[in-house]
Each structure stands twice: as C-alpha cells, then as structure tokens.
Motif scaffolding. Structure first.
Motif, PDB file in Angstrom:
ATOM      1  N   ILE A   1       0.817  -1.207   0.000  1.00 55.29           N
ATOM      2  CA  ILE A   1       0.000   0.000   0.000  1.00 55.29           C
ATOM      3  C   ILE A   1       0.855   1.262   0.000  1.00 55.29           C
ATOM      4  CG2 ILE A   1      -1.630   1.354   1.409  1.00 55.29           C
ATOM      5  CD1 ILE A   1      -2.710  -1.452   2.381  1.00 55.29           C
ATOM      6  N   ASN A   2       1.954   1.237   0.760  1.00 52.12           N
ATOM      7  CA  ASN A   2       2.714   2.460   1.021  1.00 52.12           C
ATOM      8  C   ASN A   2       4.068   2.545   0.331  1.00 52.12           C
ATOM      9  OD1 ASN A   2       1.095   3.891   3.307  1.00 52.12           O
ATOM     10  ND2 ASN A   2       1.140   1.731   3.898  1.00 52.12           N
ATOM     11  N   ALA A   3       4.591   1.418  -0.131  1.00 55.33           N
ATOM     12  CA  ALA A   3       5.935   1.423  -0.727  1.00 55.33           C
ATOM     13  C   ALA A   3       5.999   0.447  -1.888  1.00 55.33           C
ATOM     14  CB  ALA A   3       6.983   1.081   0.331  1.00 55.33           C
ATOM     15  N   GLY A   4       4.938   0.428  -2.705  1.00 53.92           N
ATOM     16  CA  GLY A   4       4.852  -0.539  -3.796  1.00 53.92           C
ATOM     17  C   GLY A   4       5.989  -0.450  -4.785  1.00 53.92           C
ATOM     18  N   ALA A   5       6.585   0.726  -4.935  1.00 52.25           N
ATOM     19  CA  ALA A   5       7.677   0.887  -5.896  1.00 52.25           C
ATOM     20  C   ALA A   5       8.916   0.090  -5.492  1.00 52.25           C
ATOM     21  CB  ALA A   5       8.040   2.361  -6.041  1.00 52.25           C
ATOM     22  N   ARG A   6       9.014  -0.292  -4.212  1.00 55.96           N
ATOM     23  CA  ARG A   6      10.172  -1.065  -3.757  1.00 55.96           C
ATOM     24  C   ARG A   6       9.980  -2.561  -3.965  1.00 55.96           C
ATOM     25  NH1 ARG A   6      13.576   1.730  -0.311  1.00 55.96           N
ATOM     26  NH2 ARG A   6      15.021   0.026  -0.822  1.00 55.96           N
ATOM     27  N   LEU A   7       8.770  -2.971  -4.372  1.00 53.86           N
ATOM     28  CA  LEU A   7       8.463  -4.388  -4.505  1.00 53.86           C
ATOM     29  C   LEU A   7       8.254  -4.768  -5.960  1.00 53.86           C
ATOM     30  CD1 LEU A   7       5.956  -4.926  -1.551  1.00 53.86           C
ATOM     31  CD2 LEU A   7       8.452  -5.028  -1.510  1.00 53.86           C
ATOM     32  N   ASP A   8       8.610  -6.001  -6.285  1.00 47.89           N
ATOM     33  CA  ASP A   8       8.359  -6.569  -7.604  1.00 47.89           C
ATOM     34  C   ASP A   8       7.056  -7.358  -7.581  1.00 47.89           C
ATOM     35  OD1 ASP A   8       8.553  -7.497 -10.189  1.00 47.89           O
ATOM     36  OD2 ASP A   8      10.006  -9.068  -9.697  1.00 47.89           O
ATOM     37  N   LYS A   9       7.006  -8.396  -6.736  1.00 50.67           N
ATOM     38  CA  LYS A   9       5.795  -9.188  -6.547  1.00 50.67           C
ATOM     39  C   LYS A   9       5.564  -9.384  -5.061  1.00 50.67           C
ATOM     40  CE  LYS A   9       5.827 -11.659 -10.975  1.00 50.67           C
ATOM     41  NZ  LYS A   9       5.757 -12.987 -11.636  1.00 50.67           N
ATOM     42  N   LEU A  10       4.328  -9.762  -4.718  1.00 49.18           N
ATOM     43  CA  LEU A  10       3.920  -9.851  -3.324  1.00 49.18           C
ATOM     44  C   LEU A  10       3.238 -11.196  -3.084  1.00 49.18           C
ATOM     45  CD1 LEU A  10       3.575  -8.276  -0.624  1.00 49.18           C
ATOM     46  CD2 LEU A  10       1.469  -7.315  -1.586  1.00 49.18           C
ATOM     47  N   VAL A  11       3.668 -11.910  -2.042  1.00 47.78           N
ATOM     48  CA  VAL A  11       3.036 -13.168  -1.634  1.00 47.78           C
ATOM     49  C   VAL A  11       2.553 -12.998  -0.197  1.00 47.78           C
ATOM     50  CG1 VAL A  11       3.277 -15.666  -1.410  1.00 47.78           C
ATOM     51  CG2 VAL A  11       4.643 -14.440  -3.128  1.00 47.78           C
TER      52      VAL A  11
ATOM     53  N   GLY B   1      -6.426  -8.458  -9.680  1.00 46.95           N
ATOM     54  CA  GLY B   1      -5.628  -9.479 -10.343  1.00 46.95           C
ATOM     55  C   GLY B   1      -4.979 -10.491  -9.431  1.00 46.95           C
ATOM     56  N   ALA B   2      -5.262 -10.445  -8.133  1.00 44.54           N
ATOM     57  CA  ALA B   2      -4.604 -11.361  -7.200  1.00 44.54           C
ATOM     58  C   ALA B   2      -5.003 -12.806  -7.473  1.00 44.54           C
ATOM     59  CB  ALA B   2      -4.953 -10.998  -5.769  1.00 44.54           C
ATOM     60  N   GLN B   3      -4.040 -13.699  -7.306  1.00 51.75           N
ATOM     61  CA  GLN B   3      -4.272 -15.135  -7.423  1.00 51.75           C
ATOM     62  C   GLN B   3      -4.439 -15.724  -6.018  1.00 51.75           C
ATOM     63  OE1 GLN B   3      -1.283 -17.124  -9.893  1.00 51.75           O
ATOM     64  NE2 GLN B   3      -0.804 -15.180 -10.880  1.00 51.75           N
ATOM     65  N   LEU B   4      -5.224 -16.788  -5.920  1.00 53.26           N
ATOM     66  CA  LEU B   4      -5.479 -17.422  -4.626  1.00 53.26           C
ATOM     67  C   LEU B   4      -5.118 -18.896  -4.691  1.00 53.26           C
ATOM     68  CD1 LEU B   4      -6.741 -17.209  -1.730  1.00 53.26           C
ATOM     69  CD2 LEU B   4      -8.910 -17.894  -2.788  1.00 53.26           C
TER      70      LEU B   4
ATOM     71  N   VAL C   1       4.535 -28.292  -1.726  1.00 52.07           N
ATOM     72  CA  VAL C   1       3.537 -27.656  -2.597  1.00 52.07           C
ATOM     73  C   VAL C   1       3.623 -26.143  -2.472  1.00 52.07           C
ATOM     74  CG1 VAL C   1       1.085 -27.475  -3.135  1.00 52.07           C
ATOM     75  CG2 VAL C   1       2.034 -29.666  -2.404  1.00 52.07           C
ATOM     76  N   PHE C   2       3.753 -25.646  -1.256  1.00 51.08           N
ATOM     77  CA  PHE C   2       3.897 -24.218  -1.010  1.00 51.08           C
ATOM     78  C   PHE C   2       5.111 -23.671  -1.763  1.00 51.08           C
ATOM     79  CE2 PHE C   2       5.809 -20.667   1.158  1.00 51.08           C
ATOM     80  CZ  PHE C   2       4.767 -19.879   1.613  1.00 51.08           C
ATOM     81  N   THR C   3       6.243 -24.326  -1.594  1.00 49.06           N
ATOM     82  CA  THR C   3       7.482 -23.846  -2.196  1.00 49.06           C
ATOM     83  C   THR C   3       7.384 -23.794  -3.709  1.00 49.06           C
ATOM     84  OG1 THR C   3       8.719 -24.783  -0.341  1.00 49.06           O
ATOM     85  CG2 THR C   3       9.969 -24.257  -2.338  1.00 49.06           C
TER      86      THR C   3
ATOM     87  N   PHE D   1       5.101 -18.759  -9.163  1.00 49.43           N
ATOM     88  CA  PHE D   1       4.497 -17.429  -9.238  1.00 49.43           C
ATOM     89  C   PHE D   1       5.562 -16.351  -9.431  1.00 49.43           C
ATOM     90  CE2 PHE D   1       3.442 -13.554  -6.811  1.00 49.43           C
ATOM     91  CZ  PHE D   1       2.403 -13.072  -7.619  1.00 49.43           C
ATOM     92  N   LEU D   2       6.634 -16.429  -8.677  1.00 49.22           N
ATOM     93  CA  LEU D   2       7.654 -15.390  -8.744  1.00 49.22           C
ATOM     94  C   LEU D   2       8.439 -15.430 -10.043  1.00 49.22           C
ATOM     95  CD1 LEU D   2       9.021 -15.487  -5.073  1.00 49.22           C
ATOM     96  CD2 LEU D   2       7.428 -13.832  -6.079  1.00 49.22           C
ATOM     97  N   ARG D   3       8.487 -16.587 -10.679  1.00 51.47           N
ATOM     98  CA  ARG D   3       9.257 -16.708 -11.931  1.00 51.47           C
ATOM     99  C   ARG D   3       8.406 -16.515 -13.184  1.00 51.47           C
ATOM    100  NH1 ARG D   3      12.760 -21.567 -12.745  1.00 51.47           N
ATOM    101  NH2 ARG D   3      14.092 -20.076 -13.860  1.00 51.47           N
TER     102      ARG D   3
END
Length: 262
Positions: free
Chosen positions: A106-116, A232-235, A251-253, A259-261
């Motif tokens: 919310i506050n620093a999105g420019a510092r992030l690429d993707k979010l889990v 656009g979030a995936q669940l 499975v988590f890993t 997702f990140l790749r």
C-alpha cells in the motif's frame, strides 16, 4: 549472523543465494523467527537471492520497548533494504509478515516486484483477543510464552501433521517459547491495530494469496477477501492449518517459485 543497526535497535538477518539473482525477502509470523523458512531455503536459493530476517522483538533482533505498529515493522524492512542497497525485491510474508507485506504494498509498492501474502488477513481477530494475550504474556513472562507454545500446536498445524511430523512441529513451536514476552506483546499490539480492509485497492502489484483450508486463525474466507480487493490477485488454498509453508512445504514452495518466476 549479520545485523543492521537501526535507530530503535538491531535487526538480525541472513542473505543467501546467487549474488546476481533477483531478491526475495521473507518475513516471519508472530512468535517465530527466520528459521520458519528453512524448508523453503534449498529451492528458493536456487532461483533467488533470499533475504530473511527476525522481525523486531523476535529471534536475535532487538526487543525495543513499548508496543509496535505494522508501519514501524514495515519501515524496518525498508531500512534493511536500504542498508543492503537493494532497490527492489519480491516479498513473501506469513500471518504478521503478511500484514507487513500489505503495508508495504500500500505504502511502498515501488520497492516491490511481486507480493506473496500467506495465511494472513486484512484484519486479524479482534481487540479483545489481542488485549487478553498481551495482558497474559506481560503478566506471566516466559512461562506464559511456554504455555502459548503448548496451545499453539492446534492453531499452527492440523492434528494429523502434528502427530506425523512431531519433530518438525516441535522445532517451530519452540521458537514461540523462546520469543521475548515483551517483544511478543509489542508485536501483538501491532497486529491488533492493523486494519487494511479499506486500503487494499491501493496494492497494484502482482499478488499471490496463500491460505490453509484448516487454518483457524486466518481462514480461507480471509484469503478470498484479499483476493477480491487486490486487483488481479491469485489465490491458492492448501491442505494445512496456519503455518502452510511448514505443513504443505513442497507444494507451497513450488507454487511460490512458479508465481515469482512467471
């Protein structure tokens, strides 16, 4: 282990993996430390420069006085990135770590690429739950933390996993018993006061939400709420309780790496 010296105290961290790989930052849940991600590390470090740390009040990081806020914990993350001269990273946080991830998105999105965002919610429980727990641990000190450890197994893991993988479950819950009562109470206050239900639309990052089908703390309904309010979030729903990265480790890993790749 290396530390970053912040104005309010030291933050313990580890940085592992290929120096030229994209950075993945891991944020622990309430009552654990950076060791909660051990199951993921062999696969994560194949693809990423993995930065994990002990949230303020946990593990070997500083137990600063008073109650904390998620904004304060989020700014700790930004200070850590600045210290290491990391301009941008993907972020994966579980439970309290997921609240920190929401604040950053919310506050620093420019510092992030993707979010889990794993086993978390825009608002976790209610004030009564957190105030009771804060009072209990501040009154009872480390004995209260040991009592919480015994009660946490049913929240953190399904009965089948706790029975079949007792050594793993005990390793993780031992982190809770070892957590400073003052640090734990400070972080309980941060979780208590966090409420991002009206702010989620500000997150514009590619986001994966992971929830546990048997999670009694942050339920699949909480995960669906996040998905519905982050464009656009995936669940992903896993057969697990609250610590899905431990209980459904493989499975988590794989899901997070995929997702990140993308």
């Amino acid at each position: 282990m290396p530390v970053v010296h912040l104005a309010a105290g030291d933050l313990n961290y580890q940085l592992e993996g290929p120096a030229d790989a994209p950075v993945l930052l891991l944020s622990n849940s309430l009552g654990t430390d950076l060791g909660m991600w051990d199951t993921q590390m062999p696969a994560f470090t194949e693809h990423f420069r993995v930065l994990r740390y002990d949230t303020r009040g946990h593990g070997q990081s500083q137990v600063s006085a008073g109650f904390y806020s998620i904004e304060q914990l989020g700014r700790d993350v930004l200070a850590l990135l600045d210290h290491l001269d990391i301009r941008q990273a993907s972020f994966c946080g579980l439970s309290m770590g997921g609240l920190i991830g929401q604040w950053l998105g919310i506050n620093a999105g420019a510092r992030l690429d993707k979010l889990v965002l794993c086993n978390t919610a825009a608002k976790i429980a209610n004030d009564e739950v957190w105030n009771s727990r804060i009072d209990s641990v501040l009154r009872g000190g480390q004995q209260a933390m040991r009592d919480l450890r015994d009660a946490s197994i049913a929240r953190w893991f399904t009965p089948a996993f706790a029975a079949a993988e007792a050594e793993q479950a005990n390793r993780i819950t031992a982190m809770l018993a070892a957590t400073s009562a003052q640090g734990y109470a400070g972080n309980c206050a941060a979780v208590r006061d966090a409420d991002f239900r009206q702010q989620l639309a500000a997150i514009e990052l590619p986001t994966l939400i992971v929830c546990g089908a048997a999670d009694p703390v942050t339920t699949p309904a909480d995960g669906r709420f996040l998905q519905q309010h982050i464009a656009g979030a995936q669940l992903l729903e896993l057969h697990a309780a609250h610590l899905s990265n431990v209980e459904a480790g493989a499975v988590f890993t794989r899901a997070v790496v995929d997702f990140l790749r993308q």
